[in-house]
Motif scaffolding. Structure first.
Motif, PDB file in Angstrom:
ATOM      1  N   VAL A  19       0.010  -6.979  10.417  1.00 13.15           N
ATOM      2  CA  VAL A  19       0.693  -6.093   9.488  1.00 13.15           C
ATOM      3  C   VAL A  19       2.182  -6.412   9.460  1.00 13.15           C
ATOM      4  N   ALA A  20       2.756  -6.637  10.639  1.00 12.45           N
ATOM      5  CA  ALA A  20       4.181  -6.957  10.726  1.00 12.45           C
ATOM      6  C   ALA A  20       4.500  -8.213   9.926  1.00 12.45           C
ATOM      7  N   HIS A  29      12.360  -5.626   7.063  1.00 13.01           N
ATOM      8  CA  HIS A  29      12.755  -5.984   8.418  1.00 13.01           C
ATOM      9  C   HIS A  29      11.865  -5.192   9.364  1.00 13.01           C
ATOM     10  N   VAL A  30      11.117  -5.876  10.197  1.00 18.75           N
ATOM     11  CA  VAL A  30      10.111  -5.231  11.038  1.00 18.75           C
ATOM     12  C   VAL A  30      10.482  -5.353  12.513  1.00 18.75           C
ATOM     13  N   LEU A 102      -6.707  -4.903   6.467  1.00 21.21           N
ATOM     14  CA  LEU A 102      -5.875  -3.821   6.987  1.00 21.21           C
ATOM     15  C   LEU A 102      -4.409  -4.096   6.707  1.00 21.21           C
ATOM     16  N   ALA A 103      -3.989  -5.331   6.929  1.00 21.63           N
ATOM     17  CA  ALA A 103      -2.587  -5.694   6.723  1.00 21.63           C
ATOM     18  C   ALA A 103      -2.177  -5.504   5.270  1.00 21.63           C
ATOM     19  N   GLU A 104      -3.022  -5.957   4.355  1.00 22.37           N
ATOM     20  CA  GLU A 104      -2.688  -5.849   2.940  1.00 22.37           C
ATOM     21  C   GLU A 104      -2.628  -4.396   2.494  1.00 22.37           C
ATOM     22  N   ALA A 107       0.362  -2.540   4.257  1.00 23.94           N
ATOM     23  CA  ALA A 107       1.653  -3.014   3.767  1.00 23.94           C
ATOM     24  C   ALA A 107       2.024  -2.336   2.455  1.00 23.94           C
ATOM     25  N   LEU A 108       1.056  -2.222   1.557  1.00 26.30           N
ATOM     26  CA  LEU A 108       1.336  -1.577   0.283  1.00 26.30           C
ATOM     27  C   LEU A 108       1.677  -0.105   0.479  1.00 26.30           C
ATOM     28  N   ASP A 109       0.931   0.574   1.342  1.00 27.91           N
ATOM     29  CA  ASP A 109       1.214   1.979   1.613  1.00 27.91           C
ATOM     30  C   ASP A 109       2.606   2.158   2.214  1.00 27.91           C
ATOM     31  N   LEU A 110       2.969   1.268   3.119  1.00 33.68           N
ATOM     32  CA  LEU A 110       4.269   1.371   3.764  1.00 33.68           C
ATOM     33  C   LEU A 110       5.407   1.116   2.782  1.00 33.68           C
ATOM     34  N   LEU A 111       5.215   0.158   1.920  1.00 38.34           N
ATOM     35  CA  LEU A 111       6.261  -0.132   0.949  1.00 38.34           C
ATOM     36  C   LEU A 111       6.491   1.060   0.033  1.00 38.34           C
ATOM     37  N   ALA A 112       5.413   1.683  -0.419  1.00 37.58           N
ATOM     38  CA  ALA A 112       5.552   2.865  -1.274  1.00 37.58           C
ATOM     39  C   ALA A 112       6.269   3.977  -0.524  1.00 37.58           C
ATOM     40  N   GLN A 113       5.893   4.192   0.744  1.00 35.44           N
ATOM     41  CA  GLN A 113       6.536   5.243   1.519  1.00 35.44           C
ATOM     42  C   GLN A 113       7.995   4.899   1.808  1.00 35.44           C
ATOM     43  N   SER A 114       8.267   3.612   2.000  1.00 29.54           N
ATOM     44  CA  SER A 114       9.647   3.191   2.252  1.00 29.54           C
ATOM     45  C   SER A 114      10.541   3.532   1.075  1.00 29.54           C
ATOM     46  N   VAL A 115      10.045   3.289  -0.116  1.00 34.57           N
ATOM     47  CA  VAL A 115      10.834   3.609  -1.309  1.00 34.57           C
ATOM     48  C   VAL A 115      11.161   5.098  -1.336  1.00 34.57           C
TER      49      VAL A 115
END
Length: 244
Positions: A19-20, A29-30, A102-104, A107-115
Motif C-alpha cells: 500500500v505504501a 509522502h508515506v 488491497l493496495a489499489e 490507495a484510492l480511499d486514502l487519496l479521497a480522504q486526504s483531499v
C-alpha cells in the motif's frame, strides 16, 4: 497543493508495504511505523494528513493510539484515521494478487480522504481575497462577483459572504454560529447555538441559505444540510454529472 502525507502503522513485516508503495506512486509522502509506540512518535514528528492502522494491531493498542494522537495534536491538527480494510492479520497470507487489490483499493480511499482532510485544514489559512471555484461556481471577492457556469448570479452582500465561507471549506461542516460570524452579523443579534430546541424560531441563516439554493437552481443541492449542526458545501470529488 502541498504533498499529501500518510502514516501507516502496522506490526513489523506487515503486508501494508505494498500500500505504501502504491501511495508513493500517486505522489503521497508515506511514513511507515512498526507498532503503536513508533506510530505515535511519527505522528507527533510529522503530523500526517492520514493515519492508516493495520487490523493486525491489538484493538486496545489501536484505541490508545487514537486517543494519544487526539490528545497530543489537538482537534485542529488531528489527522483522519482509517483502519485498513483487511480480514484480520495478513502476516500468514502469501497472495500477491490479494495484496495488489488491497493496495489499489485502499490507495484510492486514502487519496479521497486526504483531499477532505487537507480541505478541512485549509480553513485555518483562508485568503478572503482568493478566487474560489467549485462545481462550476466561481466567486471573485475582488469584484463581489459570483458566476455559475459562466452566468452571473445576483446575491445580496450577506448571501455572498455565506457562499464564500462555504466554498472556502468544501466538505467541512459550518455551524450556524460560524456562518453568522462569516456573514458579519452583529454579535448581539446572533442566535445562540443551543436554540435548536425552539423549533418555531426562524433562523435567519436558514432563510439566507434557502435563498442561495434558489439562486443556484439545480446546483442548490450542493449546499447540504447537516441536521442539528449547520451546512456544508459538497467537496469537489462529488459527482455532479447526474444534475445535468
Amino acid at each position: 497543493m502541498a504533498q499529501r502525507s500518510i502514516l501507516i502503522v502496522e506490526k513489523a513485516g506487515g503486508p501494508l508495504h505494498t500500500v505504501a508503495h502504491n501511495l508513493q506512486q500517486t505522489g503521497c509522502h508515506v511514513y511507515l511505523a512498526s507498532g503503536t509506540r513508533d506510530g505515535l512518535q511519527h505522528a507527533m514528528e510529522f503530523v500526517p494528513d492520514v493515519v492508516v492502522l493495520s487490523r493486525s494491531l491489538a484493538e486496545v493498542e489501536t484505541l490508545d493510539l487514537c486517543r494519544s494522537i487526539l490528545r497530543n495534536l489537538g482537534e485542529d491538527a488531528t489527522p483522519a484515521i482509517l483502519i485498513a480494510p483487511t480480514g484480520g492479520d495478513l502476516s500468514g497470507i502469501d497472495d500477491p494478487a490479494h495484496d495488489s487489490r488491497l493496495a489499489e483499493s485502499l490507495a484510492l480511499d486514502l487519496l479521497a480522504q486526504s483531499v477532505k482532510t487537507l480541505t478541512f485544514r485549509a480553513r485555518q489559512t483562508i485568503d478572503t481575497k482568493a478566487v474560489l471555484e467549485c462545481h462550476g461556481i466561481r466567486l471573485d471577492p475582488r469584484f463581489s462577483l459570483v458566476e455559475m457556469d459562466g452566468n452571473r448570479l445576483d446575491l445580496t452582500p450577506t448571501e455572498f459572504r455565506l457562499l464564500q465561507a462555504l466554498l472556502a471549506r468544501p466538505g467541512h461542516v459550518l455551524t450556524r454560529a460560524q456562518l453568522e460570524e462569516a456573514a458579519g452579523l452583529p454579535a448581539k443579534d446572533r442566535e445562540p447555538e443551543t436554540d435548536s430546541e425552539n423549533a418555531s424560531r426562524t433562523r435567519r441563516i436558514d432563510v439566507h441559505v434557502k435563498s442561495i439554493r434558489g439562486k443556484l437552481d439545480r446546483k442548490g443541492i450542493l449546499i447540504e444540510t447537516v441536521r442539528g449542526v449547520g451546512y456544508r458545501f459538497r467537496e469537489p470529488a462529488w459527482n455532479i454529472t447526474s444534475l445535468g
